[in-house]
Design a protein around this motif. Sequence first.
Motif, PDB file in Angstrom:
ATOM      1  N   THR A  43       0.792  -1.231   0.000  1.00 52.37           N
ATOM      2  CA  THR A  43       0.000   0.000   0.000  1.00 52.37           C
ATOM      3  C   THR A  43       0.825   1.281   0.000  1.00 52.37           C
ATOM      4  OG1 THR A  43      -0.200  -0.089   2.408  1.00 52.37           O
ATOM      5  CG2 THR A  43      -1.986  -1.075   1.119  1.00 52.37           C
ATOM      6  N   GLY A  44       2.169   1.170   0.068  1.00 58.85           N
ATOM      7  CA  GLY A  44       2.934   2.403   0.060  1.00 58.85           C
ATOM      8  C   GLY A  44       4.423   2.228   0.218  1.00 58.85           C
ATOM      9  N   LEU A  45       5.101   3.382   0.230  1.00 59.13           N
ATOM     10  CA  LEU A  45       6.552   3.472   0.377  1.00 59.13           C
ATOM     11  C   LEU A  45       6.879   4.360   1.568  1.00 59.13           C
ATOM     12  CD1 LEU A  45       7.715   4.656  -3.186  1.00 59.13           C
ATOM     13  CD2 LEU A  45       8.004   2.355  -2.264  1.00 59.13           C
ATOM     14  N   MET A  46       7.975   4.049   2.240  1.00 59.17           N
ATOM     15  CA  MET A  46       8.537   4.975   3.211  1.00 59.17           C
ATOM     16  C   MET A  46       9.833   5.463   2.588  1.00 59.17           C
ATOM     17  SD  MET A  46       8.121   6.458   6.149  1.00 59.17           S
ATOM     18  CE  MET A  46       6.974   5.411   7.010  1.00 59.17           C
ATOM     19  N   ILE A  47       9.929   6.779   2.384  1.00 59.39           N
ATOM     20  CA  ILE A  47      11.129   7.342   1.787  1.00 59.39           C
ATOM     21  C   ILE A  47      11.885   8.159   2.821  1.00 59.39           C
ATOM     22  CG2 ILE A  47      10.256   7.309  -0.582  1.00 59.39           C
ATOM     23  CD1 ILE A  47       9.633  10.293  -0.312  1.00 59.39           C
ATOM     24  N   SER A  48      13.190   8.232   2.641  1.00 63.48           N
ATOM     25  CA  SER A  48      14.048   9.044   3.501  1.00 63.48           C
ATOM     26  C   SER A  48      14.637  10.157   2.657  1.00 63.48           C
ATOM     27  CB  SER A  48      15.189   8.200   4.074  1.00 63.48           C
ATOM     28  OG  SER A  48      14.679   7.198   4.896  1.00 63.48           O
ATOM     29  N   CYS A  49      14.649  11.364   3.203  1.00 63.35           N
ATOM     30  CA  CYS A  49      15.232  12.478   2.467  1.00 63.35           C
ATOM     31  C   CYS A  49      15.667  13.562   3.431  1.00 63.35           C
ATOM     32  CB  CYS A  49      14.270  13.005   1.405  1.00 63.35           C
ATOM     33  SG  CYS A  49      12.648  13.417   1.983  1.00 63.35           S
ATOM     34  N   GLY A  50      16.384  14.521   2.887  1.00 64.86           N
ATOM     35  CA  GLY A  50      16.912  15.623   3.677  1.00 64.86           C
ATOM     36  C   GLY A  50      15.925  16.779   3.791  1.00 64.86           C
ATOM     37  N   GLN A  51      16.303  17.751   4.578  1.00 68.30           N
ATOM     38  CA  GLN A  51      15.430  18.887   4.858  1.00 68.30           C
ATOM     39  C   GLN A  51      15.069  19.684   3.605  1.00 68.30           C
ATOM     40  OE1 GLN A  51      16.736  21.274   8.128  1.00 68.30           O
ATOM     41  NE2 GLN A  51      14.683  22.085   8.436  1.00 68.30           N
ATOM     42  N   GLU A  52      16.025  19.890   2.699  1.00 67.87           N
ATOM     43  CA  GLU A  52      15.724  20.633   1.470  1.00 67.87           C
ATOM     44  C   GLU A  52      14.659  19.912   0.639  1.00 67.87           C
ATOM     45  OE1 GLU A  52      16.611  23.715   0.504  1.00 67.87           O
ATOM     46  OE2 GLU A  52      17.485  23.820   2.503  1.00 67.87           O
ATOM     47  N   GLN A  53      14.762  18.589   0.566  1.00 70.15           N
ATOM     48  CA  GLN A  53      13.774  17.822  -0.186  1.00 70.15           C
ATOM     49  C   GLN A  53      12.404  17.902   0.487  1.00 70.15           C
ATOM     50  OE1 GLN A  53      16.377  14.418   0.083  1.00 70.15           O
ATOM     51  NE2 GLN A  53      16.407  14.242  -2.155  1.00 70.15           N
ATOM     52  N   VAL A  54      12.389  17.852   1.811  1.00 68.06           N
ATOM     53  CA  VAL A  54      11.125  17.957   2.544  1.00 68.06           C
ATOM     54  C   VAL A  54      10.482  19.316   2.275  1.00 68.06           C
ATOM     55  CG1 VAL A  54      10.084  18.083   4.843  1.00 68.06           C
ATOM     56  CG2 VAL A  54      11.733  16.297   4.325  1.00 68.06           C
ATOM     57  N   ARG A  55      11.280  20.369   2.258  1.00 69.80           N
ATOM     58  CA  ARG A  55      10.740  21.709   1.973  1.00 69.80           C
ATOM     59  C   ARG A  55      10.078  21.762   0.601  1.00 69.80           C
ATOM     60  NH1 ARG A  55      15.867  24.420   4.204  1.00 69.80           N
ATOM     61  NH2 ARG A  55      15.264  24.834   6.341  1.00 69.80           N
ATOM     62  N   GLU A  56      10.670  21.040  -0.363  1.00 69.32           N
ATOM     63  CA  GLU A  56      10.091  21.011  -1.706  1.00 69.32           C
ATOM     64  C   GLU A  56       8.791  20.218  -1.749  1.00 69.32           C
ATOM     65  OE1 GLU A  56      12.644  20.157  -5.082  1.00 69.32           O
ATOM     66  OE2 GLU A  56      14.387  20.612  -3.824  1.00 69.32           O
ATOM     67  N   LEU A  57       8.754  19.123  -1.002  1.00 65.79           N
ATOM     68  CA  LEU A  57       7.591  18.231  -1.062  1.00 65.79           C
ATOM     69  C   LEU A  57       6.441  18.651  -0.158  1.00 65.79           C
ATOM     70  CD1 LEU A  57       9.352  14.741  -1.085  1.00 65.79           C
ATOM     71  CD2 LEU A  57       8.087  15.795  -2.971  1.00 65.79           C
ATOM     72  N   ILE A  58       6.769  19.167   1.033  1.00 63.28           N
ATOM     73  CA  ILE A  58       5.742  19.421   2.042  1.00 63.28           C
ATOM     74  C   ILE A  58       5.801  20.871   2.503  1.00 63.28           C
ATOM     75  CG2 ILE A  58       4.842  18.734   4.292  1.00 63.28           C
ATOM     76  CD1 ILE A  58       6.217  16.016   3.873  1.00 63.28           C
ATOM     77  N   PRO A  59       4.869  21.684   2.030  1.00 63.04           N
ATOM     78  CA  PRO A  59       4.840  23.089   2.459  1.00 63.04           C
ATOM     79  C   PRO A  59       4.687  23.190   3.978  1.00 63.04           C
ATOM     80  CG  PRO A  59       3.331  22.720   0.629  1.00 63.04           C
ATOM     81  CD  PRO A  59       3.804  21.367   1.092  1.00 63.04           C
ATOM     82  N   GLY A  60       5.517  24.007   4.598  1.00 55.71           N
ATOM     83  CA  GLY A  60       5.445  24.184   6.046  1.00 55.71           C
ATOM     84  C   GLY A  60       6.056  23.041   6.832  1.00 55.71           C
ATOM     85  N   GLN A  61       6.516  22.005   6.164  1.00 56.17           N
ATOM     86  CA  GLN A  61       7.137  20.848   6.792  1.00 56.17           C
ATOM     87  C   GLN A  61       6.290  20.256   7.919  1.00 56.17           C
ATOM     88  OE1 GLN A  61      11.365  21.221   7.602  1.00 56.17           O
ATOM     89  NE2 GLN A  61      11.457  22.978   6.247  1.00 56.17           N
ATOM     90  N   GLN A  62       4.987  20.217   7.706  1.00 55.27           N
ATOM     91  CA  GLN A  62       4.064  19.632   8.669  1.00 55.27           C
ATOM     92  C   GLN A  62       3.380  18.432   8.028  1.00 55.27           C
ATOM     93  OE1 GLN A  62       3.501  20.692  11.908  1.00 55.27           O
ATOM     94  NE2 GLN A  62       5.218  22.078  11.544  1.00 55.27           N
ATOM     95  N   THR A  63       3.211  17.361   8.814  1.00 55.41           N
ATOM     96  CA  THR A  63       2.505  16.186   8.301  1.00 55.41           C
ATOM     97  C   THR A  63       1.125  16.617   7.821  1.00 55.41           C
ATOM     98  OG1 THR A  63       3.663  14.666   9.758  1.00 55.41           O
ATOM     99  CG2 THR A  63       1.543  13.932   8.908  1.00 55.41           C
TER     100      THR A  63
END
Length: 135
Positions: A43-63
């Motif tokens: 049903t899914g993937l767990m990915i690991s990434c750095g802070q810059e990548q998180v900023r690109e993917l998740i606005p506000g870095q909040q779940t």
Amino acid sequence: MTKNLVVKSNLRNQQRVDVATEARIEKPDGSSLVCSVSNISRTGLMISCGQEQVRELIPGQQTPAPGTWIDVKATFPVPVVAGQPVSVVANGHIVYMRRISRNEFQIGVQFAEFDGNGFEYVDNYVSKLLAASAL
């Protein structure tokens, strides 16, 4: 002819298997980045990434809150036969984010829909890894 398979939501009931590969995560605007995959389930993937990548993917870095998930497309390799991986393309949602260390985050991507035979490839791969780990 490409068939799309919609995945039924069943998050916690699926066993996860550890893997070491990479996935390209594409946002709706067409931009993409590459992250490491730490585990996979049907049903899914767990990915690991750095802070810059998180900023690109998740606005506000909040779940993301339930119902406000972030749409993404994940492309990742799955070995169908030894030495011959296929590229699986799955539309999904970012549904989870956790900070592991100062610059390492885990992001959960729930599959929503697969292109072609993607679900069968993932299903067979996860089954094979689970069987091997049971030995």
